[in-house]
Scaffold this active site. Structure first.
Site, PDB file in Angstrom:
ATOM      1  N   CYS A  87       0.671  -1.170  -0.078  1.00  0.00           N
ATOM      2  CA  CYS A  87       0.046   0.502   0.274  1.00  0.00           C
ATOM      3  C   CYS A  87       1.097   1.633   0.322  1.00  0.00           C
ATOM      4  CB  CYS A  87      -0.528  -0.438   0.825  1.00  0.00           C
ATOM      5  SG  CYS A  87      -2.325   0.626   1.270  1.00  0.00           S
ATOM      6  N   HIS A  97      -3.217  -5.185   1.266  1.00  0.00           N
ATOM      7  CA  HIS A  97      -2.928  -5.726   2.814  1.00  0.00           C
ATOM      8  C   HIS A  97      -2.575  -7.073   2.987  1.00  0.00           C
ATOM      9  CE1 HIS A  97      -1.923  -1.608   3.897  1.00  0.00           C
ATOM     10  NE2 HIS A  97      -3.220  -1.347   3.659  1.00  0.00           N
ATOM     11  N   GLU A 104      -0.300  -9.056   4.834  1.00  0.00           N
ATOM     12  CA  GLU A 104      -0.564  -9.381   6.331  1.00  0.00           C
ATOM     13  C   GLU A 104      -1.456  -8.964   7.359  1.00  0.00           C
ATOM     14  OE1 GLU A 104       0.010  -6.073   5.236  1.00  0.00           O
ATOM     15  OE2 GLU A 104      -0.542  -4.413   6.023  1.00  0.00           O
TER      16      GLU A 104
HETATM   17  N1  GLN Z   1      -3.662   6.030   1.292  1.00  0.00           N
HETATM   18  C1  GLN Z   1      -2.095   6.102   1.391  1.00  0.00           C
HETATM   19  C2  GLN Z   1      -1.121   6.757   0.902  1.00  0.00           C
HETATM   20  O1  GLN Z   1      -0.843   6.988  -0.725  1.00  0.00           O
HETATM   21  C3  GLN Z   1      -2.630   4.336   1.429  1.00  0.00           C
HETATM   22  C4  GLN Z   1      -2.843   3.989   2.604  1.00  0.00           C
HETATM   23  C5  GLN Z   1      -2.189   2.488   3.153  1.00  0.00           C
HETATM   24  O2  GLN Z   1      -0.949   2.555   3.815  1.00  0.00           O
HETATM   25  N2  GLN Z   1      -3.260   1.742   3.602  1.00  0.00           N
HETATM   26  O3  GLN Z   1       0.219   6.603   1.776  1.00  0.00           O
END
Ligand code: GLN
Length: 196
Positions: A86, A177, A179
């Site tokens: 992410c 995610h 994890e």
């Molecule tokens: N929207 C976040 C970003 O761009 C990422 C969100 C997340 O890691 N769950 O940093």
């Protein structure tokens, strides 16, 4: 000594990453009784690692903390494998189209942050991922997508909005995610890719 996995511990869901890698290593052949998964808070720790997880969180904040802790160069020059999720996927890219994020350029791709829009802050999807026999239940939280990828980047999964999982050499990046899924297949795939 077994493989040394670090989890970048500046912000985000660090504990879940540590636990997931401890479990994945314990189940792998060389993990044995002494898997070492360490929180990484100092630049000097980075070159000694075989692998590093870069957790989700907020990529703008993470980018600022990376700079403040003098970690940009050791991360950009890291030659182990990176497991990025992410916000981590945003950070390892070559471009994120946001001046607040200084990307590390570890995976040749351009990403779009928060690509699923406000009405889809978080959602789950069953994804076919290259290398896995069965679909993976992916948790997306304000997730990015990759828009363009370089010739050396392999797409592991995509959704209509864009690419959500990639591999380039030793590195893997996921818009979702793994994890949080209670499913360690992607961690194992990553470790196998490193020869662990
Ligand atoms: N929207 C976040 C970003 O761009 C990422 C969100 C997340 O890691 N769950 O940093």
């Amino acid at each position: 000594m077994g493989v040394r996995v670090g989890v970048l511990s500046l912000q985000g869901d660090v504990g879940e990453h540590v636990l997931a890698f401890e479990r994945a290593l314990a189940a792998s052949s060389t993990g044995g009784r002494s898997p070492s998964v360490v929180p990484v808070r100092h630049a000097e720790q980075i070159p000694d690692l075989d692998a590093l997880a870069i957790p989700g969180g907020e990529s703008t904040t993470l980018s600022r903390l990376i700079e403040r802790n003098g970690m940009y160069r050791p991360l950009a020059e890291f030659d182990g494998g990176v497991f990025a999720t992410c916000a981590g996927m945003v950070l390892v890219a070559t471009g994120a189209g946001d001046p607040r994020v200084r990307t590390l350029g570890l995976v040749e791709m351009r990403v779009e942050r928060n690509a699923f829009g406000r009405q889809a802050e978080s959602h789950e999807a069953c994804l076919d991922v290259a290398g896995l026999a069965e679909p993976f239940r992916a948790v997306f939280i304000r997730a990015p997508v990759a828009l363009d990828i370089g010739p050396g980047v392999e797409v592991l999964a995509r959704v209509p909005r864009g690419i959500v999982a990639v591999r380039e050499g030793r590195h893997m990046a996921f818009a979702f995610h793994p994890e949080l899924a209670g499913d360690l297949r992607l961690h194992r795939l990553f470790l196998e890719n490193l020869g662990v």
